[in-house]
Write an enzyme that holds these catalytic residues in place. Structure first.
Site, PDB file in Angstrom:
ATOM      1  N   LYS A  34      40.642  31.234  38.126  1.00 17.96           N
ATOM      2  CA  LYS A  34      42.069  31.006  38.371  1.00 17.96           C
ATOM      3  C   LYS A  34      42.543  31.890  39.526  1.00 17.96           C
ATOM      4  CE  LYS A  34      43.105  34.388  34.833  1.00 17.96           C
ATOM      5  NZ  LYS A  34      43.172  34.582  33.393  1.00 17.96           N
ATOM      6  N   ARG A 129      51.884  34.735  23.318  1.00 15.46           N
ATOM      7  CA  ARG A 129      52.214  34.100  24.589  1.00 15.46           C
ATOM      8  C   ARG A 129      52.023  32.597  24.409  1.00 15.46           C
ATOM      9  NH1 ARG A 129      48.583  35.911  29.637  1.00 15.46           N
ATOM     10  NH2 ARG A 129      47.245  34.404  28.628  1.00 15.46           N
ATOM     11  N   TYR A 254      58.824  54.141  58.959  1.00 21.61           N
ATOM     12  CA  TYR A 254      60.150  53.762  58.475  1.00 21.61           C
ATOM     13  C   TYR A 254      60.620  54.709  57.371  1.00 21.61           C
ATOM     14  CZ  TYR A 254      59.606  49.171  60.719  1.00 21.61           C
ATOM     15  OH  TYR A 254      59.440  48.152  61.608  1.00 21.61           O
ATOM     16  N   MET A 302      55.124  45.933  57.496  1.00 20.15           N
ATOM     17  CA  MET A 302      54.744  44.536  57.278  1.00 20.15           C
ATOM     18  C   MET A 302      53.337  44.243  57.820  1.00 20.15           C
ATOM     19  SD  MET A 302      56.786  41.095  58.367  1.00 20.15           S
ATOM     20  CE  MET A 302      58.243  41.389  57.390  1.00 20.15           C
TER      21      MET A 302
HETATM   22  C1  LIG Z   1      42.083  35.316  32.843  1.00 18.41           C
HETATM   23  C2  LIG Z   1      41.520  35.015  31.523  1.00 18.41           C
HETATM   24  C3  LIG Z   1      40.294  35.544  31.113  1.00 18.41           C
HETATM   25  C4  LIG Z   1      39.517  36.550  31.942  1.00 18.41           C
HETATM   26  O1  LIG Z   1      40.034  37.856  31.752  1.00 18.41           O
HETATM   27  P1  LIG Z   1      39.348  39.118  32.468  1.00 18.41           P
HETATM   28  O2  LIG Z   1      40.036  40.300  31.906  1.00 18.41           O
HETATM   29  O3  LIG Z   1      39.643  38.959  33.926  1.00 18.41           O
HETATM   30  O4  LIG Z   1      37.907  39.041  32.174  1.00 18.41           O
HETATM   31  C5  LIG Z   1      39.778  35.113  29.911  1.00 18.41           C
HETATM   32  N1  LIG Z   1      40.450  34.232  29.128  1.00 18.41           N
HETATM   33  C6  LIG Z   1      41.638  33.727  29.482  1.00 18.41           C
HETATM   34  C7  LIG Z   1      42.333  32.771  28.577  1.00 18.41           C
HETATM   35  C8  LIG Z   1      42.228  34.099  30.670  1.00 18.41           C
HETATM   36  O5  LIG Z   1      43.407  33.599  31.019  1.00 18.41           O
END
Ligand SMILES: *Cc1c(COP(=O)(O)O)cnc(C)c1O
Length: 370
Positions: A34, A129, A254, A302
């Site tokens: 992802k 969640r 800055y 930036m």
């Molecule tokens: C992102 C994610 C993982 C991986 O987590 P890491 O800590 O990066 O290994 C595993 N399961 C789900 C559902 C996730 O969203």
């Protein structure tokens, strides 16, 4: 102006993947790609991980990108679906869907066209969640099992709150809840993300879901990926574009947040917050200039930032600068910026070019390539 660039080391990625296999030899691997593979480039990562059993993405577009690039393994939409129209895409692109709510079960049940969806059912065991709460899990499970539009057996899974902590109370409670709910279910099961893959063999089950460790980073606050035998996949580099000798009392950058405690060499680095470097560094941050560790000072701009070159008095314009990666663990920069390494690698912006390490060139040649 010179542009920063990322080196992506696919050998390191394979090394880390093999580490997952070693740690969880009896589990299938859902490689989490992802957020553009945590900023590493999801297509390159998926093409490299030919032995991954499946890939996990958060959103539909991320899955389509992989399919359009020719990735053949199963791709699981870990965020689930929101609109029933998305089921058309799931079907067209042959995706697996995570189901975490009753409205999604209805969407699948109400589907008129004859198609059977591959489903991962998510149970909420404490992250609060996404996922079916324990008191609703049995009903959701029965509905999905009875649904002719679902391929059986589906995978049942949950997500850990804090497996990276020394104190395992929460993880133990979550695993227990999950086992109690699912013990009579003859389905493949999945719990472990990176921290649990490394620290909790009991939770490996049928599928492990590594993310951060694939990229060579540590899920533990007090360890680097290197401490865990992992190799960094991403190295963020740029050049020193100018060096000046400044005088004691000179203000830098800055907001005049830093002034020279003595006469000293100061470097200008072609990298800024618009490239994804963190803007606020309460105590500076480490950086390698020509291989020597120096300190970022003043406020990050930036497109540019400033570096204290007292540790590297011979540094000159054109020297290579490593912001993080090989030679400088990203975990250390994350600590300095009071953040986690996930935010740094995912935050590298699109104007930073990506190269595979095996196409290695000198920094000057990179400049030409860009
Ligand atoms: C992102 C994610 C993982 C991986 O987590 P890491 O800590 O990066 O290994 C595993 N399961 C789900 C559902 C996730 O969203």
């Amino acid at each position: 102006m010179f542009s920063p660039f990322l080196e992506i080391d696919t050998d390191a990625l394979l090394h880390n993947f093999n580490k997952v296999r070693e740690l969880a030899p009896n589990s299938k691997v859902l490689a989490m790609v992802k957020a553009n593979a945590y900023g590493h480039g999801s297509v390159v990562v998926a093409e490299t991980l030919k032995d991954a059993d499946a890939f996990g993405v958060a959103r539909v577009d991320e899955a389509l990108q992989l399919r359009r690039a020719g990735i053949k393994q199963p791709i699981v939409l870990m965020g689930g679906l929101f609109f029933k129209e998305d089921l058309d895409l799931v079907e067209e692109f042959d995706l697996d869907i995570l189901v975490h709510d009753f409205f999604q079960i209805e969407m699948i049940q109400n589907r008129q066209r004859p198609y059977r969806f591959r489903v991962w059912m998510k149970i909420n065991t404490g992250l609060n969640r996404l996922g079916f709460d324990p008191e609703h899990a049995e009903r959701a499970y029965r509905m999905l099992n009875a649904c002719p539009n679902v391929v059986q057996p589906m995978v049942v899974m949950s997500h850990f709150v804090a497996p990276e902590r020394q104190d395992h109370t929460i993880t133990q409670r979550q695993a227990l809840t999950f086992h109690e709910l699912t013990q009579g279910w003859d389905n493949p099961k999945s719990l472990a993300k990176s921290a649990a893959i490394i620290d909790w063999p009991d939770t490996h089950l049928d599928w492990v879901r590594p993310g951060i460790m694939l990229y060579g980073m540590s899920p533990f606050a007090n360890k680097t990926g290197q401490d865990l035998g992992l190799e960094p996949v991403m190295t963020l580099k740029t050049l020193l574009v100018r060096v000046d000798n400044r005088h004691q009392g000179d203000n830098l950058g800055y907001g005049a947040t830093w002034s020279c405690p003595q006469d000293m060499p100061i470097g200008v680095i072609a990298m800024g917050y618009a490239d994804g470097y963190p803007c606020f560094l309460p105590q500076g941050a480490p950086v390698l200039v020509g291989g020597v560790q120096c300190q970022i000072i003043g406020r990050v701009c930036m497109d540019l930032m400033l570096v204290d070159l007292r540790q590297a008095p011979g540094a000159k314009a054109g020297d290579e600068v490593v912001l993080w990666g090989r030679g400088l663990p990203v975990e250390k920069v994350a600590r300095a910026a009071q953040t986690i390494p996930y935010t740094l690698t995912t935050g590298v912006t699109s104007r930073v070019k990506r190269y595979l390490v095996k196409d290695k060139h000198t920094p000057q040649e990179y400049a030409r390539l860009i």
